[in-house]
Design a protein around this motif. Structure first.
Motif, short mmCIF file in Angstrom:
data_model
loop_
_atom_site.label_atom_id
_atom_site.label_comp_id
_atom_site.label_asym_id
_atom_site.label_seq_id
_atom_site.Cartn_x
_atom_site.Cartn_y
_atom_site.Cartn_z
N SER A 140 80.93 -85.83 25.23
CA SER A 140 81.28 -84.78 26.24
C SER A 140 80.93 -83.28 25.41
CB SER A 140 82.62 -84.66 26.22
OG SER A 140 83.55 -84.48 24.98
N THR A 141 80.70 -83.02 24.15
CA THR A 141 80.18 -81.83 23.72
C THR A 141 78.92 -81.64 24.01
OG1 THR A 141 81.89 -82.02 21.78
CG2 THR A 141 80.11 -80.30 21.57
N GLY A 142 78.12 -82.57 23.96
CA GLY A 142 76.60 -82.49 24.34
C GLY A 142 76.36 -82.14 25.84
N LEU A 143 77.25 -82.92 26.57
CA LEU A 143 77.21 -82.95 28.07
C LEU A 143 77.66 -81.34 28.23
CD1 LEU A 143 77.14 -84.14 30.89
CD2 LEU A 143 79.47 -84.80 30.65
N SER A 160 68.72 -82.05 12.21
CA SER A 160 69.76 -82.40 11.17
C SER A 160 69.37 -83.97 10.98
CB SER A 160 71.13 -82.41 11.75
OG SER A 160 71.60 -83.39 12.49
N GLY A 161 70.27 -84.58 10.25
CA GLY A 161 69.92 -85.90 9.92
C GLY A 161 70.03 -86.64 11.25
N ARG A 162 70.82 -86.36 12.44
CA ARG A 162 70.76 -87.00 13.16
C ARG A 162 70.44 -86.73 14.69
NH1 ARG A 162 77.34 -88.38 13.64
NH2 ARG A 162 76.84 -86.37 14.66
N LEU A 163 69.92 -85.37 14.80
CA LEU A 163 69.35 -84.94 15.97
C LEU A 163 68.15 -83.91 15.55
CD1 LEU A 163 69.97 -84.77 19.32
CD2 LEU A 163 70.71 -82.40 18.39
N LEU A 164 67.01 -84.18 16.32
CA LEU A 164 66.01 -83.36 16.26
C LEU A 164 65.73 -82.79 17.54
CD1 LEU A 164 63.39 -82.03 14.96
CD2 LEU A 164 62.29 -84.44 15.56
N VAL A 165 65.41 -81.70 17.63
CA VAL A 165 65.21 -80.93 19.04
C VAL A 165 64.05 -80.18 19.12
CG1 VAL A 165 66.13 -79.37 20.66
CG2 VAL A 165 67.90 -80.72 19.48
N GLU A 166 63.01 -80.59 19.76
CA GLU A 166 61.76 -79.98 20.02
C GLU A 166 61.54 -79.22 21.30
OE1 GLU A 166 59.24 -83.40 17.41
OE2 GLU A 166 58.84 -83.05 19.32
N VAL A 167 61.11 -78.21 21.20
CA VAL A 167 60.76 -77.30 22.45
C VAL A 167 59.36 -77.06 22.55
CG1 VAL A 167 61.63 -75.05 23.59
CG2 VAL A 167 63.17 -76.21 22.21
N ARG A 188 64.36 -89.89 24.23
CA ARG A 188 64.57 -90.19 22.82
C ARG A 188 66.20 -89.93 22.39
NH1 ARG A 188 60.20 -86.67 20.09
NH2 ARG A 188 61.33 -87.30 18.29
N LEU A 189 66.84 -89.44 23.33
CA LEU A 189 68.28 -89.30 23.10
C LEU A 189 69.18 -90.51 23.17
CD1 LEU A 189 70.51 -86.86 22.88
CD2 LEU A 189 70.65 -86.83 25.34
N GLU A 190 69.75 -90.94 21.95
CA GLU A 190 70.32 -92.33 21.75
C GLU A 190 71.81 -92.14 21.98
OE1 GLU A 190 69.37 -93.11 17.81
OE2 GLU A 190 67.10 -93.15 18.09
N ALA A 239 60.06 -74.79 30.41
CA ALA A 239 60.60 -75.38 28.93
C ALA A 239 60.86 -76.57 29.06
CB ALA A 239 61.46 -74.01 28.35
N VAL A 240 60.23 -77.33 28.12
CA VAL A 240 60.65 -78.77 27.90
C VAL A 240 61.36 -78.81 26.78
CG1 VAL A 240 59.93 -81.06 27.74
CG2 VAL A 240 58.55 -79.67 29.36
N VAL A 241 62.31 -79.34 26.74
CA VAL A 241 63.44 -79.56 25.60
C VAL A 241 63.64 -80.89 25.18
CG1 VAL A 241 65.61 -79.17 24.62
CG2 VAL A 241 64.71 -77.40 26.26
N THR A 242 63.25 -81.47 24.36
CA THR A 242 63.32 -82.87 23.75
C THR A 242 64.18 -82.98 22.60
OG1 THR A 242 61.20 -83.29 24.51
CG2 THR A 242 62.15 -84.97 23.22
N PRO A 243 65.49 -83.44 22.98
CA PRO A 243 66.33 -83.83 21.82
C PRO A 243 66.14 -85.56 21.51
CG PRO A 243 67.63 -83.83 23.96
CD PRO A 243 66.16 -83.57 24.52
N ALA A 244 66.11 -85.86 20.32
CA ALA A 244 66.13 -87.05 19.80
C ALA A 244 67.04 -87.57 18.69
CB ALA A 244 64.44 -87.17 18.94
N GLY A 245 67.85 -88.53 18.82
CA GLY A 245 68.78 -89.01 17.93
C GLY A 245 70.16 -88.87 18.90
N GLU A 246 71.25 -88.43 18.20
CA GLU A 246 72.77 -88.47 18.66
C GLU A 246 73.08 -86.90 18.95
OE1 GLU A 246 75.30 -90.66 16.09
OE2 GLU A 246 73.75 -92.40 15.69
N LEU A 247 73.55 -86.67 20.13
CA LEU A 247 73.92 -85.41 20.65
C LEU A 247 75.60 -85.45 20.59
CD1 LEU A 247 73.57 -82.73 21.60
CD2 LEU A 247 73.22 -83.46 23.87
N ASP A 248 76.24 -85.03 19.90
CA ASP A 248 77.65 -84.94 19.70
C ASP A 248 78.24 -83.60 19.19
OD1 ASP A 248 77.54 -85.14 16.99
OD2 ASP A 248 77.75 -87.23 16.93
#
Length: 152
Positions: free
Chosen positions: A68-71, A11-18, A62-64, A25-34
């Motif tokens: 609590s929702t992301g957690l 999305s505009g604020r989060l990119l997730v690569e797997v 890369r998680l900025e 499985a390596v999961v890489t979230p980049a941006g804001e997790l909310d």
């Protein structure tokens, strides 16, 4: 080592690569997790678990931001992975994200690594609930010290 990208969402604020890395499985979230972006992480994580990956490594370098929702997404993944005999390893957390885990006590239920390489090299029990450098046994939180001081 990289076995190719399994998937990605953004999305505009989060990119997730797997991607697959051996049996993980390596999961890489980049941006804001909310609460607005949590499903962008939840869906690929659940897909990995549905496909039989019980060892997930979340590269948080890369998680900025994480609320609590992301957690809760990560905690849910941990429960599912551990129920299947695996676990979730967290790697490379930035201080602002590590602080959320520290404040909530969630760092105690994940295996936390300074780097992605350390997480991938760790062949210990996938469901360990300790900081990877062993500092949990001494009462010190692994994210409280600068990365160079942790001994990874």
């Amino acid at each position: 080592m990289d076995r190719g990208t399994v998937g990605s969402a953004q999305s505009g604020r989060l990119l997730v690569e797997v991607r697959e890395e051996g049996t993980s499985a390596v999961v890489t979230p980049a941006g804001e997790l909310d609460h607005h972006t949590a499903d962008l992480l939840r869906e690929p994580v659940e897909d990995c678990l549905d496909r039989g990956f019980v060892r997930l490594v979340v590269d948080c370098s890369r998680l900025e931001f994480c609320d609590s929702t992301g957690l809760n997404v990560l905690l849910g993944a941990r429960l599912r992975a551990e129920a299947a005999g695996g676990g979730v390893h967290l790697a490379g957390m930035l201080p602002v994200v590590a602080r959320v885990f520290e404040i909530t006590g969630a760092e105690a239920v994940f295996t936390v690594h300074d780097t992605l390489e350390a997480a991938l090299d760790d062949k210990s029990g996938a469901g360990d609930s300790a900081v990877a450098d062993g500092s949990a046994a001494t009462g010190e939180a692994g994210t409280d010290r600068p990365a160079g001081d942790r001994g990874d």
